[in-house]
Design a protein around this motif. Structure first.
Motif, mmCIF file in Angstrom:
data_model
loop_
_atom_site.group_PDB
_atom_site.id
_atom_site.type_symbol
_atom_site.label_atom_id
_atom_site.label_comp_id
_atom_site.label_asym_id
_atom_site.label_seq_id
_atom_site.Cartn_x
_atom_site.Cartn_y
_atom_site.Cartn_z
ATOM 1 N N ASP A 159 0.994 -1.354 0.058
ATOM 2 C CA ASP A 159 0.214 0.127 -0.167
ATOM 3 C C ASP A 159 0.797 1.211 0.045
ATOM 4 O OD1 ASP A 159 -2.966 -1.118 0.522
ATOM 5 O OD2 ASP A 159 -1.539 -2.157 1.932
ATOM 6 N N VAL A 160 2.155 0.965 0.598
ATOM 7 C CA VAL A 160 2.945 2.271 0.591
ATOM 8 C C VAL A 160 4.502 1.668 0.448
ATOM 9 C CG1 VAL A 160 3.220 2.188 3.148
ATOM 10 C CG2 VAL A 160 3.762 4.408 1.903
ATOM 11 N N ILE A 161 5.323 2.402 -0.177
ATOM 12 C CA ILE A 161 6.648 1.995 -0.426
ATOM 13 C C ILE A 161 7.698 3.168 -0.092
ATOM 14 C CG2 ILE A 161 8.206 1.009 -2.237
ATOM 15 C CD1 ILE A 161 5.740 0.639 -3.979
ATOM 16 N N VAL A 162 8.745 2.636 0.756
ATOM 17 C CA VAL A 162 9.815 3.441 1.126
ATOM 18 C C VAL A 162 10.799 3.413 0.060
ATOM 19 C CG1 VAL A 162 11.485 4.142 2.986
ATOM 20 C CG2 VAL A 162 9.268 3.287 3.401
ATOM 21 N N VAL A 163 11.062 4.699 -0.382
ATOM 22 C CA VAL A 163 12.052 4.545 -1.598
ATOM 23 C C VAL A 163 13.299 5.399 -1.479
ATOM 24 C CG1 VAL A 163 12.075 4.960 -4.105
ATOM 25 C CG2 VAL A 163 9.952 4.212 -3.347
ATOM 26 N N ALA A 164 14.311 4.868 -1.429
ATOM 27 C CA ALA A 164 15.706 5.778 -1.480
ATOM 28 C C ALA A 164 16.129 6.333 -2.677
ATOM 29 C CB ALA A 164 16.919 4.925 -0.674
ATOM 30 N N ASP A 165 16.447 7.446 -2.719
ATOM 31 C CA ASP A 165 17.002 8.312 -4.166
ATOM 32 C C ASP A 165 18.501 8.148 -4.190
ATOM 33 O OD1 ASP A 165 17.923 10.350 -2.679
ATOM 34 O OD2 ASP A 165 16.012 11.466 -2.630
ATOM 35 N N LYS A 166 19.062 8.738 -5.180
ATOM 36 C CA LYS A 166 20.400 8.652 -5.406
ATOM 37 C C LYS A 166 21.344 9.702 -4.438
ATOM 38 C CE LYS A 166 20.727 7.708 -10.469
ATOM 39 N NZ LYS A 166 21.123 8.061 -11.851
ATOM 40 N N ALA A 167 20.807 10.497 -3.926
ATOM 41 C CA ALA A 167 21.085 11.532 -3.044
ATOM 42 C C ALA A 167 21.089 10.871 -1.445
ATOM 43 C CB ALA A 167 20.506 12.828 -3.152
ATOM 44 N N GLY A 168 20.373 9.985 -1.174
ATOM 45 C CA GLY A 168 20.234 9.277 0.019
ATOM 46 C C GLY A 168 18.913 9.836 0.781
ATOM 47 N N GLY A 169 18.248 10.471 0.110
ATOM 48 C CA GLY A 169 16.841 10.944 0.636
ATOM 49 C C GLY A 169 15.941 9.808 0.788
ATOM 50 N N LEU A 170 14.893 9.915 1.594
ATOM 51 C CA LEU A 170 13.810 8.795 1.845
ATOM 52 C C LEU A 170 12.667 9.116 1.421
ATOM 53 C CD1 LEU A 170 14.919 6.918 4.895
ATOM 54 C CD2 LEU A 170 15.347 5.951 2.465
ATOM 55 N N HIS A 171 11.769 8.532 0.749
ATOM 56 C CA HIS A 171 10.297 9.083 0.289
ATOM 57 C C HIS A 171 9.322 8.017 0.403
ATOM 58 C CE1 HIS A 171 12.538 12.466 -2.050
ATOM 59 N NE2 HIS A 171 13.243 11.262 -2.075
ATOM 60 N N LEU A 172 8.293 8.539 0.600
ATOM 61 C CA LEU A 172 6.988 7.572 0.429
ATOM 62 C C LEU A 172 6.086 7.554 -0.786
ATOM 63 C CD1 LEU A 172 5.494 8.136 4.226
ATOM 64 C CD2 LEU A 172 6.936 6.042 3.444
ATOM 65 N N VAL A 173 5.994 6.526 -1.280
ATOM 66 C CA VAL A 173 5.159 6.297 -2.677
ATOM 67 C C VAL A 173 3.911 5.384 -2.525
ATOM 68 C CG1 VAL A 173 5.223 5.814 -5.128
ATOM 69 C CG2 VAL A 173 7.327 7.151 -3.857
ATOM 70 N N LYS A 174 2.925 5.813 -2.951
ATOM 71 C CA LYS A 174 1.800 4.882 -2.498
ATOM 72 C C LYS A 174 1.939 3.963 -3.750
ATOM 73 C CE LYS A 174 -1.730 8.129 -0.916
ATOM 74 N NZ LYS A 174 -3.135 8.827 -0.841
ATOM 75 N N GLY A 175 1.527 2.633 -3.246
ATOM 76 C CA GLY A 175 1.587 1.390 -4.195
ATOM 77 C C GLY A 175 0.904 1.387 -5.414
ATOM 78 N N ASP A 176 -0.278 2.122 -5.573
ATOM 79 C CA ASP A 176 -1.024 2.717 -6.717
ATOM 80 C C ASP A 176 -0.673 3.772 -7.423
ATOM 81 O OD1 ASP A 176 -2.218 3.916 -4.975
ATOM 82 O OD2 ASP A 176 -4.241 3.277 -5.229
ATOM 83 N N ALA A 177 0.382 4.569 -6.894
ATOM 84 C CA ALA A 177 0.707 5.746 -7.593
ATOM 85 C C ALA A 177 0.753 5.704 -9.043
ATOM 86 C CB ALA A 177 2.018 6.393 -7.053
ATOM 87 N N ARG A 178 0.398 6.907 -9.758
ATOM 88 C CA ARG A 178 0.237 6.931 -11.215
ATOM 89 C C ARG A 178 1.857 7.098 -11.710
ATOM 90 N NH1 ARG A 178 -3.062 11.650 -14.726
ATOM 91 N NH2 ARG A 178 -2.475 10.977 -16.793
ATOM 92 N N GLY A 179 2.188 6.290 -12.758
ATOM 93 C CA GLY A 179 3.492 6.556 -13.142
ATOM 94 C C GLY A 179 4.248 5.565 -12.605
ATOM 95 N N LEU A 180 3.920 4.700 -11.490
ATOM 96 C CA LEU A 180 4.605 3.642 -11.085
ATOM 97 C C LEU A 180 4.309 2.353 -11.646
ATOM 98 C CD1 LEU A 180 6.480 2.509 -9.028
ATOM 99 C CD2 LEU A 180 4.563 2.262 -7.321
ATOM 100 N N THR A 181 5.413 1.607 -12.211
ATOM 101 C CA THR A 181 5.289 0.360 -12.854
ATOM 102 C C THR A 181 6.132 -0.588 -12.009
ATOM 103 O OG1 THR A 181 5.119 1.436 -15.088
ATOM 104 C CG2 THR A 181 5.720 -0.997 -15.038
ATOM 105 N N LYS A 182 5.253 -1.801 -11.590
ATOM 106 C CA LYS A 182 6.098 -2.695 -11.100
ATOM 107 C C LYS A 182 6.278 -3.956 -11.811
ATOM 108 C CE LYS A 182 3.410 -1.792 -6.687
ATOM 109 N NZ LYS A 182 2.631 -2.147 -5.771
ATOM 110 N N VAL A 183 7.658 -4.501 -11.953
ATOM 111 C CA VAL A 183 7.876 -5.912 -12.763
ATOM 112 C C VAL A 183 8.381 -6.871 -11.580
ATOM 113 C CG1 VAL A 183 9.422 -6.511 -14.281
ATOM 114 C CG2 VAL A 183 8.473 -4.218 -14.669
#
Length: 365
Positions: A159-183
């Protein structure tokens, strides 16, 4: 001074063990693996009844506010029964990230849901923990994420995903967010779900309260300790199965357990793996009680248990002889679980290098 578990901790581990004995027998694990289930919802429901999802969630948000050592005891049992559940991401890494760097609104939105088991969380921090592969990495700009993250844990139904970016920051992304593709990614371990996440200007909420760098480090440390504990449990399961098989299998009119060579194999496995228990316990204890040692001990626990686990997995399979490679015994589920634990959040070689850098023995990357 008492160097051992409290009575409450022993009871916790036995309660989880008893639950998994009924809810996650080998037949259930095999069914989940063959059907490629993202996770076994019935097994997770049984653990929810024990309050496992809310172990590390602060009491103010509906959790139990327990220590990482308590979570490590649960992880050991999950490894022993190769339980196909989203424990490491949902119950450990995500709550630590949100509680450590989330705003009040973010905490109120997600921590109670994670504590109750209502929500599933994924974690995509492989690039921050084990280095980015060519073409992988996520960039953040203006509240949007773009790029690709590999080997995300438990993200398939999150339902929610904790994502780390290249700069080391952390973000919350909803599991059904627009533009998110899961493979879906296929690994040797079919009891766990790994996913490649592709971001195309995906809306994200930064976890930026307090020291986000320290929080990211703690998330990685906690994940490594859980993987070490999981390997410890899986390793002991393989030893127990090897000893049991050796006591039943006959060769030349005698059970093979009576042969000195087989005795030595079983004894060596136990002698190698048992010290990992105190190492995992200490690393988990340091996470909460000695933060200055937490990263170093998490690295040592992950690297050493991974190497020992591989030895145990191979040796236990050898004790079983040709039967060890059949699906009838199911030994390969533990073998492959240990193999994936070894690589997630940093291989032993990388993690040892990090530990050496922390101690000033080599230059940091």
């Amino acid at each position: 001074m008492e160097f051992g578990l409290s009575e409450d901790q022993k009871l916790l581990q036995e309660s989880v063990r008893g639950t998994l004995e009924k809810a996650s027998p080998l037949e259930r694990v095999r069914k989940a693996a063959e059907a490629r289930e993202d996770f076994a919802e019935d097994v997770w429901a049984a653990l929810k009844d024990l309050g496992v999802p809310g172990m590390l969630v602060p009491e103010a948000h509906g959790g139990m506010g327990m220590a990482l050592l308590d979570a490590a005891l649960v992880a050991e049992m999950l490894g022993r029964y190769v339980a196909p559940v989203p424990f490491i991401a949902t119950a450990v890494m995500a709550p630590i990230a949100i509680a450590g760097a989330g705003s009040k609104a973010q905490q109120e939105a997600w921590l109670p849901r994670l504590a109750s088991g209502e929500a599933i969380a994924g974690v995509a921090i492989a690039e921050a923990a084990s280095g980015a592969r060519e073409g992988a990495g996520v960039t953040a700009s203006g509240g949007k994420l773009s790029g690709k993250s590999l080997f995300a844990l438990d993200a398939a139904k999150a339902d929610v995903i904790v994502v780390a970016d290249k700069a080391g920051g952390l973000h919350l992304v909803k599991g059904d967010a627009r533009g998110l593709t899961k493979v879906a990614l296929t690994s040797i371990d079919l009891t766990r779900t790994l996913t490649e996440l592709q971001f195309d200007n995906v809306d994200a909420e930064a976890l930026s309260t307090g020291d986000s760098d320290a929080t990211r480090r703690r998330v990685v440390d906690a994940g490594r300790v859980m993987l070490a504990a999981d390997t410890l449990g899986a390793g002991w399961a393989m030893i127990d199965k090897a000893v049991e098989y050796a006591g039943e299998r006959k060769q030349f009119g005698r059970v093979i357990a009576s042969f000195q060579a087989v005795k030595h194999l079983c004894a060596e496995m136990a002698a190698e793996l048992e010290p990992c228990r105190s190492l995992v316990w200490y690393a988990a204890h340091a996470f909460d009680a000695m933060p200055e040692e937490a990263s170093l001990m998490a690295a040592h626990a992950k690297a050493h248990t991974a190497e020992t686990g591989r030895f145990v997995a191979r040796t236990a399979t050898e004790v079983h002889g040709g039967m060890g490679f059949t699906d009838l015994l199911g030994l390969h589920y533990w073998f492959k679980r240990i193999g994936l634990d070894r690589q997630l959040l940093g291989s032993p070689e990388r993690v040892r290098h990090e530990a050496a850098a922390m101690q000033g023995w080599v230059a940091a990357d």
